[in-house]
Structure formats: structure tokens, C-alpha cells
Design an enzyme around this catalytic site. Sequence first.
Site, short mmCIF file in Angstrom:
data_model
loop_
_atom_site.label_atom_id
_atom_site.label_comp_id
_atom_site.label_asym_id
_atom_site.label_seq_id
_atom_site.Cartn_x
_atom_site.Cartn_y
_atom_site.Cartn_z
N SER A 58 0.82 -1.21 0.00
CA SER A 58 0.00 0.00 0.00
C SER A 58 0.86 1.26 0.00
CB SER A 58 -0.92 -0.01 1.22
OG SER A 58 -0.14 -0.06 2.41
N ALA A 89 3.72 2.68 -5.12
CA ALA A 89 3.51 1.85 -6.32
C ALA A 89 2.15 1.16 -6.27
CB ALA A 89 4.64 0.83 -6.43
N LYS A 114 1.28 -5.41 5.15
CA LYS A 114 1.58 -6.41 6.18
C LYS A 114 1.49 -5.85 7.59
CE LYS A 114 6.62 -6.56 5.84
NZ LYS A 114 7.70 -7.52 5.69
N GLN A 159 11.75 11.72 2.37
CA GLN A 159 11.92 13.11 2.82
C GLN A 159 12.11 14.05 1.64
OE1 GLN A 159 15.11 13.44 5.66
NE2 GLN A 159 14.06 12.26 7.23
N GLU A 212 19.46 17.87 -5.40
CA GLU A 212 20.06 16.70 -4.74
C GLU A 212 21.23 16.20 -5.56
OE1 GLU A 212 16.41 14.89 -2.06
OE2 GLU A 212 16.78 13.96 -3.99
N HIS A 239 22.94 5.38 1.98
CA HIS A 239 22.76 6.83 2.04
C HIS A 239 23.90 7.39 2.89
CE1 HIS A 239 20.98 10.77 2.53
NE2 HIS A 239 20.01 10.43 1.71
N ARG A 247 25.49 9.53 -4.60
CA ARG A 247 25.49 8.95 -3.26
C ARG A 247 26.58 7.94 -2.98
NH1 ARG A 247 19.23 8.17 -2.18
NH2 ARG A 247 19.03 10.41 -2.03
N HIS A 258 20.04 2.16 2.29
CA HIS A 258 18.92 3.08 2.04
C HIS A 258 17.96 2.60 0.96
CE1 HIS A 258 16.83 6.89 1.82
NE2 HIS A 258 17.14 7.02 0.53
N GLU A 279 9.96 -0.39 -5.58
CA GLU A 279 11.30 -0.74 -5.11
C GLU A 279 11.60 -2.24 -5.16
OE1 GLU A 279 12.51 1.38 -1.58
OE2 GLU A 279 14.31 0.15 -1.37
N ARG A 284 20.96 4.27 -8.06
CA ARG A 284 19.78 5.11 -8.27
C ARG A 284 20.10 6.58 -8.06
NH1 ARG A 284 15.61 7.23 -4.53
NH2 ARG A 284 17.10 6.56 -2.97
N SER A 329 13.10 7.34 -7.28
CA SER A 329 12.41 6.08 -6.95
C SER A 329 10.92 6.25 -6.72
CB SER A 329 13.06 5.43 -5.73
OG SER A 329 13.25 6.37 -4.73
P1 FAD Z 1 6.77 0.85 0.09
O1 FAD Z 1 6.29 2.23 0.18
O2 FAD Z 1 7.93 0.45 0.90
O3 FAD Z 1 5.53 -0.07 0.47
C1 FAD Z 1 5.66 -1.46 0.61
C2 FAD Z 1 4.30 -2.02 0.95
O4 FAD Z 1 4.33 -3.44 0.82
C3 FAD Z 1 3.85 -1.74 2.37
O5 FAD Z 1 2.48 -1.43 2.37
C4 FAD Z 1 4.06 -3.07 3.08
O6 FAD Z 1 3.19 -3.29 4.17
C5 FAD Z 1 3.74 -4.03 1.95
N1 FAD Z 1 4.31 -5.36 2.12
C6 FAD Z 1 5.62 -5.72 2.13
N2 FAD Z 1 5.74 -7.05 2.32
C7 FAD Z 1 4.48 -7.53 2.44
C8 FAD Z 1 3.94 -8.81 2.69
N3 FAD Z 1 4.71 -9.89 2.87
N4 FAD Z 1 2.60 -8.94 2.77
C9 FAD Z 1 1.79 -7.87 2.63
N5 FAD Z 1 2.25 -6.63 2.39
C10 FAD Z 1 3.57 -6.47 2.30
N6 FAD Z 1 12.64 8.08 -2.77
C11 FAD Z 1 12.45 9.21 -3.48
O7 FAD Z 1 12.19 9.15 -4.68
N7 FAD Z 1 12.53 10.42 -2.86
C12 FAD Z 1 12.81 10.55 -1.54
O8 FAD Z 1 12.86 11.65 -1.02
C13 FAD Z 1 13.04 9.37 -0.78
N8 FAD Z 1 13.35 9.45 0.54
C14 FAD Z 1 13.46 8.29 1.27
C15 FAD Z 1 13.67 8.37 2.64
C16 FAD Z 1 13.73 7.22 3.40
C17 FAD Z 1 13.97 7.30 4.87
C18 FAD Z 1 13.61 5.95 2.77
C19 FAD Z 1 13.69 4.68 3.55
C20 FAD Z 1 13.41 5.87 1.39
C21 FAD Z 1 13.34 7.03 0.63
N9 FAD Z 1 13.10 6.98 -0.74
C22 FAD Z 1 12.93 8.13 -1.45
C23 FAD Z 1 12.82 5.70 -1.39
C24 FAD Z 1 11.31 5.56 -1.57
O9 FAD Z 1 10.67 6.01 -0.40
C25 FAD Z 1 10.91 4.11 -1.82
O10 FAD Z 1 11.69 3.58 -2.85
C26 FAD Z 1 9.45 4.02 -2.24
O11 FAD Z 1 8.63 4.70 -1.33
C27 FAD Z 1 9.03 2.57 -2.34
O12 FAD Z 1 7.65 2.53 -2.55
P2 FAD Z 1 6.95 1.14 -2.81
O13 FAD Z 1 5.53 1.44 -3.11
O14 FAD Z 1 7.72 0.35 -3.79
O15 FAD Z 1 7.08 0.38 -1.41
C1 SIN Z 2 16.78 11.99 0.68
O1 SIN Z 2 15.90 12.78 0.98
O2 SIN Z 2 17.98 12.17 0.86
C2 SIN Z 2 16.36 10.71 0.09
C3 SIN Z 2 16.07 10.93 -1.34
C4 SIN Z 2 16.03 9.62 -2.03
O3 SIN Z 2 16.32 8.59 -1.44
O4 SIN Z 2 15.72 9.62 -3.23
#
Ligand code: FAD
Ligand code: SIN
Length: 534
Positions: free
Chosen positions: A20, A23, A42, A54, A120, A244, A291, A352, A376, A387, A392
Site C-alpha cells: 500500500s 507503487a 503487512k 523526505q 540533490e 545513504h 550517493r 537506504h 522498489e 539510483r 524512486s
Molecule cells: P513501500 O512504500 O515500501 O511499500 C511497501 C508495501 O508493501 C507496504 O504497504 C508493506 O506493508 C507491503 N508489504 C511488504 N511485504 C508484504 C507482505 N509480505 N505482505 C503484505 N504486504 C507487504 N525516494 C524518493 O524518490 N525520494 C525521496 O525523497 C526518498 N526518501 C526516502 C527516505 C527514506 C527514509 C527511505 C527509507 C526511502 C526514501 N526513498 C525516497 C525511497 C522511496 O521512499 C521508496 O523507494 C518508495 O517509497 C518505495 O515505494 P513502494 O511502493 O515500492 O514500497
Molecule cells: C533523501 O531525501 O535524501 C532521500 C532521497 C532519495 O532517497 O531519493
Amino acid sequence: MPDLHKSSDPHLSDVLIVGSGAAGLTAALNLAGRFRVTVLAKGGLDEGATAWAQGGIAAVLEEGDTFEQHIEDTMIAGAGLNDRGVVEMVVERAPAAIHRLEALGVPFATEGSALHLTREGGHSHRRIVHVADATGWAVQEALLRAAAAHPNIRLVPDQVAIDLATSRHEERYSGAGNVWGVYAVDRTSGHVGLFTARATILATGGAGRTYLFSTAPRGATGDGIAMAWRAGCRVSNMEFMQFHPTCLYNLDVKNFLITEAVRGEGGWLLNPRTGHRYMPDLDPRAELAPRDIVARANDAEIKRDGLDYVHLDISHQPPEFVRGHFPTIYEKLLGLGIDITRQPIPVVPAQHYTCGGIVVDRDGRTDLPGLYAAGECTQSGLHGANRLASNSLLECFVFGDAAAAHIAAQWDALPPVPAIRGWDESRVADSDEEVVIKQNWTEIRRFMWNYVGIVRTTKRLERARTRIRMMTEEVADYYGQFRVTPDLIELRNLLQTADLIVRSALHRHESRGLHYTLDYPETLPVAVDTVLVP
Ligand code: FAD
Ligand code: SIN
């Protein structure tokens, strides 16, 4: 957050989405006009990495900036392993993705009538749209609000997917390889349910928690990657784990990110012992080098001088500027006794982002019919060996969309779900040895940090491989004997993912992007993806 639960039975839907975050919810909102969609998480619905982002989202919106330059910056960071067609697709769709988020109510920072763009590392222009320093939270909230309001979307928290339900689980066995949904354990009742759908999208996020120090949330245990691998999907480029450079060093608060935008807005990296600003000595882009370069520089500085951390200092900027741009970080650190308008921030590198993952094509299709993936957990060709910052979230929006569009276009060709067997618990008991889980969980994360970290050697990778082999036997034995629990599922996936990372790292006999090994310090003339075939 609004009450996001809906009452109708979510076990049968047209499309099942596991995840959720950005993506998963992007795909859900795109599909819900025509289909009944179930979204599983989960834990809580906002506990993925999306809510933690952030810095912001990269898009060409500044006058003078061009798609070509964003594409080039992405390709330079990716060190020869990006798929140019995918990079072009994502970069060109970025402005529209931002406008859709604005339409959903994401309150991006503005400057006059235009969006405010921050800078950035690795970006040749100001290109990052943001909501102060809490972009992800605002995005997650807007997506969840829209999904919760949609009558065709059922949001189901606290369901931990265990494995994909495939043609092997059909009551009349077929070897066709189709995916029909997932088996998932309910965190509250412990009951294992079957969620079926004609199409399933994995949007499960990264595998950061394979490492002891990571900015990623607790649930980043590589579940989707491991499930897809076990079901028969190829997995690629898992050696490219992004570290990171600036995670807060604090013994109580272990994984708080200090956004790269702090360096984008003028922050310096200093040796705390000498006060020396070292990045200009190492790279013409100084603190705004990509990075991998900055993370290795911080790591080298810490190791050479036996330090606990280096300093990130933005106190030379006016206090109101610092507070205005970084209100979340300012408040958080003030609570820890650090006033960032007057003092430097102690920082260390930490895992990261997971650049590798499930192999997908431009429509988000995996190797298995009926299974898609986005975000991701994938290797789409966008990031290559490293990356570029803030690309992302963008990937999540573009590929969440692309997977949804492909499912809608192919709907009539997707076969209906056959009868699938229920989960069989007849030969397992309740565990009387949970200590095994805790022990292995900690051990994996520790040896991955020490042996498969920022700077690698073949010997250390082999040490990690030996440990993984031993633990695989122990965990498989445990899994075969006891009822599944969320912790056991995560441990099994963590170990599977660690294995994929180590195997990929051992396979690459060069240093490229995020994979740096003392045994092969050169970059080979030809760039080749690491593709593991199950
Ligand atoms: P997520 O948002 O991680 O969601 C994963 C989902 O899958 C969750 O709902 C989880 O509960 C569910 N899930 C996982 N395993 C299971 C399972 N077994 N059963 C059921 N559900 C499951 N990227 C940027 O582009 N810009 C930024 O500024 C940036 N800052 C960041 C800062 C931090 C601290 C971090 C950690 C990452 C950052 N990133 C940033 C990276 C970016 O946030 C992630 O790559 C992106 O949000 C991933 O989104 P997603 O939808 O793929 O997965
Ligand atoms: C950050 O805010 O430094 C994270 C940005 C990113 O992971 O893309």
C-alpha cells in the site's frame, strides 16, 4: 488518517495488490474505475518506505532544464547499466505524475506561482518537488485518502503475504505457471487466508532490513522479491544496494534519515576531529556528488580516523532558512538536543535503497503470467548500478500506472481463477523455539553489514555465503515444523534476499556503481546486468 477499512470480503477480487505504498496505491487508483481491487499491507497501511521519504520527487520543471539532461544524469549515476528506453519513459512521464499528485491534493512547496524545486546529488538542475522535508508522508496520505474513498478498492492491513498462489496450488494441478494471488497470515488471528485474483501486483518495497543499519522501515525485508523468486521469477542486480551517506548517528534513534536536500541547500560534510571539509578534495561536485561516492567518502573518513560519525553542517545558512526548509528534521533533532541552526549533525552511512529486484518489462510484467510488479521490489532498468536521488518515488508512479494500464488492456486474455487449494497446516505445530527467529534475524543483519557492506572483498562475501548456507538449513527446518508467524515469514525472506545479494555480488568481477570490491577495483569495459534464474 481517515478510517480506511471497508467491510466486504476482500479475498476474491479482480486485481490483488500486495503493498500500500506509492507503487501499489498508484496501480489501485488506476484500476479501480473498472475493476474490484484488494490492497494488502503487512502492517499499517502507511508503514512502508513511501511515508518515510523526505527529499522529494524528481521531474523536469525548471526553465532551462530538459528531459535529455535528467536522462543523462540518471544514466551517469547508473554507471552503464540503465535501460535507456526505460529511463526515457520514466523521465518523460514525470511532470504528468506530479500534476496527478497535485490533483489528489499533495501540497507541494511553491515559490510564487511555481513549484519550489530543491537540489540533490547527481542532478545537474534543481529538479526535486517536495513538501518541506516530509514529502513521502504527504504523498502517502493523499493516495490513501483517495483509495479509501473509492468504492472499488478494499484496503486490508495486517495481512502478511507468505507465498504466491500459483498453478502448483490449483486443485487440478497445472504446470502453466500462472499466478492467482497469495496466501497471507492475518496478524491478529494467526489464520492463513487465500486472496485470489486474475492479476496480482507485487508492490512490496525494498530489502533494506537485510542490513544492521538502514534508513528503511521495519517491514523492508524483501518479501516480494523472495516470493517472486520462489515462484520462478528472475531477479536481477541485487548487489546494487544503495547506502545513504547521511543517516543520523544517535544511539537511541537508529534509523533517522537526514535528507540529501540538506546538502542540496548548502550543507557541508566535515571531519569532526579536524573540522576539514573533505568532499571538495574528492570530487568536483563536492557534497553533491552521487550517493555512492559520498557514502564511500564518509565511510573512509570514519574508518581512517576511528570516528563514530562525521559532521553534516548547515548552520552557516540563516536560521529561518534552515527551519523553513527542514522543519521535521529541525524539530526531531531539537528534541535530541541538537539545534541544527547552530550545531553540526553527527551522521553515518546506512543502507537506504534496493536497486535490484524482480525483473519486469516496461508494462510491469514479470516472468510469470498474471504476475506484475512495481516500485522498489523491481529491477525495471531505470536505476542501473546506482539510483539517482528522488527517482524512486517517480518509478513507483510510472510503473504503478504502466502495470495497471497493461492489466486493463489485457483483461479479456487473462483466464478466470480456477479452484485453488487452501493452506495446509496439518503437519505443523506451534513453535516452542522462537529464539531461533531472533538469533538468525540479528545474525543476518550483522554479517550483511560487516561482510556485504559499502566496501566488499571476495573473502568477506564468501564468509557471508557460508553463513547463509548454514542458516538456510536451520530456517527451512524450522519453517517445515512450525506454524507460520509474521516474524518467521520475514526471517525466511530476509535470508532468501541476503542469499540473492551475496550471490549477485560474488558474480560481479568488477567495481561499478554501488558495488565496490577491493579484489576487482576496475570497471569492465562492457556493462552487463546480473540476472539470477531460479
Ligand atoms: P513501500 O512504500 O515500501 O511499500 C511497501 C508495501 O508493501 C507496504 O504497504 C508493506 O506493508 C507491503 N508489504 C511488504 N511485504 C508484504 C507482505 N509480505 N505482505 C503484505 N504486504 C507487504 N525516494 C524518493 O524518490 N525520494 C525521496 O525523497 C526518498 N526518501 C526516502 C527516505 C527514506 C527514509 C527511505 C527509507 C526511502 C526514501 N526513498 C525516497 C525511497 C522511496 O521512499 C521508496 O523507494 C518508495 O517509497 C518505495 O515505494 P513502494 O511502493 O515500492 O514500497
Ligand atoms: C533523501 O531525501 O535524501 C532521500 C532521497 C532519495 O532517497 O531519493
